[in-house]
Design a protein around this motif. Sequence first.
Motif, short mmCIF file in Angstrom:
data_model
loop_
_atom_site.label_atom_id
_atom_site.label_comp_id
_atom_site.label_asym_id
_atom_site.label_seq_id
_atom_site.Cartn_x
_atom_site.Cartn_y
_atom_site.Cartn_z
N THR A 272 0.90 -1.04 -0.14
CA THR A 272 0.06 0.21 0.09
C THR A 272 0.99 1.18 0.01
O THR A 272 0.66 2.17 -0.69
N LEU A 273 2.06 1.12 0.66
CA LEU A 273 2.89 2.49 0.72
C LEU A 273 3.45 2.62 -0.45
O LEU A 273 3.73 3.95 -0.97
N LYS A 274 3.80 1.82 -1.24
CA LYS A 274 4.43 1.74 -2.60
C LYS A 274 3.47 2.54 -3.56
O LYS A 274 3.84 3.29 -4.30
N ALA A 275 2.20 2.23 -3.33
CA ALA A 275 1.17 2.78 -4.18
C ALA A 275 0.88 4.22 -3.98
O ALA A 275 0.64 4.96 -4.76
N ARG A 276 1.12 4.53 -2.76
CA ARG A 276 0.98 5.75 -2.32
C ARG A 276 1.85 6.83 -3.01
O ARG A 276 1.73 8.20 -3.02
N ALA A 277 3.01 6.40 -3.35
CA ALA A 277 3.95 7.43 -4.11
C ALA A 277 3.34 7.69 -5.68
O ALA A 277 3.91 8.75 -6.19
N ARG A 326 9.86 13.24 -1.37
CA ARG A 326 10.01 12.92 -0.03
C ARG A 326 9.55 11.37 0.02
O ARG A 326 10.13 10.62 0.88
N ALA A 327 8.40 11.13 -0.42
CA ALA A 327 7.87 9.91 -0.54
C ALA A 327 8.87 8.75 -0.99
O ALA A 327 9.05 7.65 -0.45
N LEU A 328 9.54 8.97 -2.16
CA LEU A 328 10.54 8.29 -2.96
C LEU A 328 11.81 7.98 -1.91
O LEU A 328 12.20 6.92 -1.97
N VAL A 329 12.43 8.99 -1.42
CA VAL A 329 13.31 8.85 -0.55
C VAL A 329 13.40 8.21 0.73
O VAL A 329 13.88 7.23 0.93
N LEU A 330 11.85 8.06 1.21
CA LEU A 330 11.78 7.50 2.22
C LEU A 330 11.16 5.89 1.91
O LEU A 330 11.47 5.14 2.67
N LEU A 331 10.74 5.79 0.77
CA LEU A 331 10.57 4.28 0.21
C LEU A 331 11.80 3.87 0.15
O LEU A 331 11.99 2.26 0.18
N GLU A 332 12.92 4.31 -0.44
CA GLU A 332 13.98 3.69 -0.43
C GLU A 332 14.65 3.21 0.68
O GLU A 332 14.90 1.91 0.99
N LYS A 333 14.41 3.91 1.84
CA LYS A 333 14.78 3.56 3.06
C LYS A 333 14.00 2.28 3.59
O LYS A 333 14.47 1.40 4.43
N LEU A 336 14.94 -0.98 1.85
CA LEU A 336 16.26 -1.26 2.42
C LEU A 336 16.05 -2.23 3.70
O LEU A 336 16.53 -3.09 3.90
N GLN A 337 15.10 -1.36 4.59
CA GLN A 337 14.70 -2.19 5.90
C GLN A 337 14.27 -3.55 5.80
O GLN A 337 14.38 -4.46 6.25
N LEU A 338 13.50 -3.51 4.57
CA LEU A 338 12.49 -4.81 4.50
C LEU A 338 13.37 -5.84 3.60
O LEU A 338 12.86 -6.89 3.29
N GLY A 339 14.50 -5.60 3.27
CA GLY A 339 15.47 -6.27 2.42
C GLY A 339 15.03 -6.31 0.92
O GLY A 339 15.52 -7.19 0.10
N LYS A 340 14.56 -5.33 0.39
CA LYS A 340 13.91 -5.22 -0.99
C LYS A 340 14.94 -4.35 -1.76
O LYS A 340 14.57 -3.05 -2.03
N ALA A 341 16.14 -4.82 -2.20
CA ALA A 341 17.18 -4.00 -2.76
C ALA A 341 16.79 -3.31 -4.10
O ALA A 341 17.16 -2.38 -4.33
N ALA A 342 16.31 -4.43 -5.04
CA ALA A 342 15.71 -3.88 -6.15
C ALA A 342 14.72 -2.68 -6.14
O ALA A 342 15.07 -1.85 -6.67
N ASP A 343 13.97 -2.88 -5.38
CA ASP A 343 12.96 -1.75 -5.00
C ASP A 343 13.45 -0.60 -4.50
O ASP A 343 13.45 0.61 -5.08
N ALA A 344 14.50 -0.62 -3.60
CA ALA A 344 15.20 0.45 -3.18
C ALA A 344 16.10 1.19 -4.23
O ALA A 344 15.92 2.42 -4.25
N LYS A 345 16.54 0.51 -5.14
CA LYS A 345 17.43 0.94 -6.22
C LYS A 345 16.62 2.01 -7.12
O LYS A 345 16.80 3.09 -7.56
N GLU A 346 15.52 1.33 -7.35
CA GLU A 346 14.48 1.95 -8.24
C GLU A 346 13.98 3.14 -7.65
O GLU A 346 13.91 4.44 -8.35
N PHE A 347 13.64 3.31 -6.38
CA PHE A 347 12.92 4.36 -5.72
C PHE A 347 14.32 5.64 -5.59
O PHE A 347 14.13 6.85 -5.83
N ALA A 348 15.30 5.00 -5.50
CA ALA A 348 16.47 6.14 -5.52
C ALA A 348 16.80 6.86 -6.68
O ALA A 348 17.10 8.18 -6.65
#
Length: 590
Positions: A272-277, A326-333, A336-348
């Motif tokens: 849901t948080l991903k969709a909020r971006a 700001r949503a993108l910056v925090l979604l990267e964090k 990373l906390q949830l171990g989703k490295a590929a998602d983090a790279k895309e958000f960054a």
Amino acid sequence: MSVAMRALLCCALLPLSPLSAAERSPVVSTTESPVKAEQLGNGHWLIDFGKAAFGNISITPASNREKGRMTIHLGETLSGDRSINRKPAGTVRYQRHEVTLNPRGPVSPRLSWSPPNWMKEGFLDLPKECKEEVMPFRYAEIEGAPPGFSADQVKRVSWSVAFDEKASAFESSSPELNAVWDLCKHSIKATTFMGLYVDGDRERKPYEADVLINQLSHYCLDARYDTARLTHEYLLEKPTWPTEWRLQSVILAWHDFLWSGDDGSLRKNYATLKARAMITRRTPEGLFQGWNKGDITDIVDWPAGERDGYDMKPEVKTVVTAFHYRALVLLEKIALQLGKAADAKEFAAAAEATRQGVNARLWDEARGCYVDGLGSNHASAHANFFPLAMGLVPQDRVPKVAAFLKTKDMACSVYGAQFLLDALYDAGESEYALSLLSSRGQRSWLNMSEKVGSTITLEAWDPSLKPNLDWNHAWGAAPSNLIARKLMGIEPLEPGFRRFRVKPQTASLENARIKMPTPKGPIFLEIQGRDASAWQASLTVPAGTVAEFHVPHVGEVSVQGPAEATPVGDKNGRRILGLGEGRWKLSIKG
């Protein structure tokens, strides 16, 4: 009859639809005695409880023989000095009821509440702990009291989530700032009567922007995270209409994790948080294409008259894009906390494209500021303090943006003030920020308490700026987190305060001290002296945490503590030190 008229009548005939949240923080009652009571005449009393709260009054007979029918008036404001205002403006509250003393025990009026006439659904039922209706009031006026009646027979039973008054404290050399802190602290407690954060008594409905300010303020006052988390998760299921406020759900989620240290809500709600971006709304330049009408609509600030003339015509607005960034910056964090490295790279990558797009397409070099949107020539305060607060402004542009903002004064609502003051402190403009916090102008917190007369923060700065405002709106209580987070400078750097920053910006205050709660225990910080020659700091670091202390003056630092301070670095000649658990004293060597 026209189709439009038929539709309007059909809507008017629909039953009102309150909503029950799946889960709320438990609310508890507090029984309070009046702080002042005055007998105005035969059987006529004016009772003052000192501050407004949500509840009801309870009247106990003096003996098992005392009887009599009385008229009870409850309200938030007076008309003159000795009478409750029977016709307050806007949605300021007043009710009149008849009660009959009962020798068998206490009696209370049967209060009522209804949503505004345009609101057919979305408001919440009272929490299960409240068996009867409540209202916000400070004053009670009694007519027809029997002979021998005493104010000792009157109590107020108010409701809020459990709140430890001793968990936080603040005091400084500024009586004005102290009064603002007291107003805002009480506001945060008093407005939790629903077990979730709501939009005042008028709507009794959560909104993300209210929750953001409630959340940070509650965290700084009491180490409880459940009310914010539950309200945030409620809004993930039932989002409100403003574009930026939906984007704020990601900020709410990150705050919950960073302050509490618990990532359970992140894990449960990641999709849901991903969709909020709202990634699909990105333009090729990395900007955000918002909405000027429809079920989702850009808001910028509220009420609309507090937008500093913002140009609402462009679909690509600087403010909305800043929240997207700001949503993108925090979604990267979060990823990373949830171990989703590929998602983090895309958000960054998306965040970096947005940063570059904003600074290439929305910056006006000649004026040294950001414009309101793509194709706009207007430059509002909002188009500048929101990007600064969201971390979008390159360091070399920060002084220009800050200088622009200082020409604007408080050109925003009580909601916008949260971000304006965040931006000013982040830019190092602590003296100007302090002047806004302690101001007595129309757009100030002292205007709410001293001139308007409320003991809970208002929905807007002044009735003249929003005629239907209410007197019980916690989104006006931003100073309770701004004083802790920015003026005293205490913010978590790692989840659960494993590591936290202390970056005091006390400006011209002679002294200031704070007790701030954390999951690891309270932080105590005291600052004395304005100049380097007189400056001293005392800091207590809780067990299991490390402080990153930013010394606000240039010079050699003297440190006394339980161990050696760890050099972390310096910024413009100002030392940054790592301090472990225990009590520390710092000063500048002469």
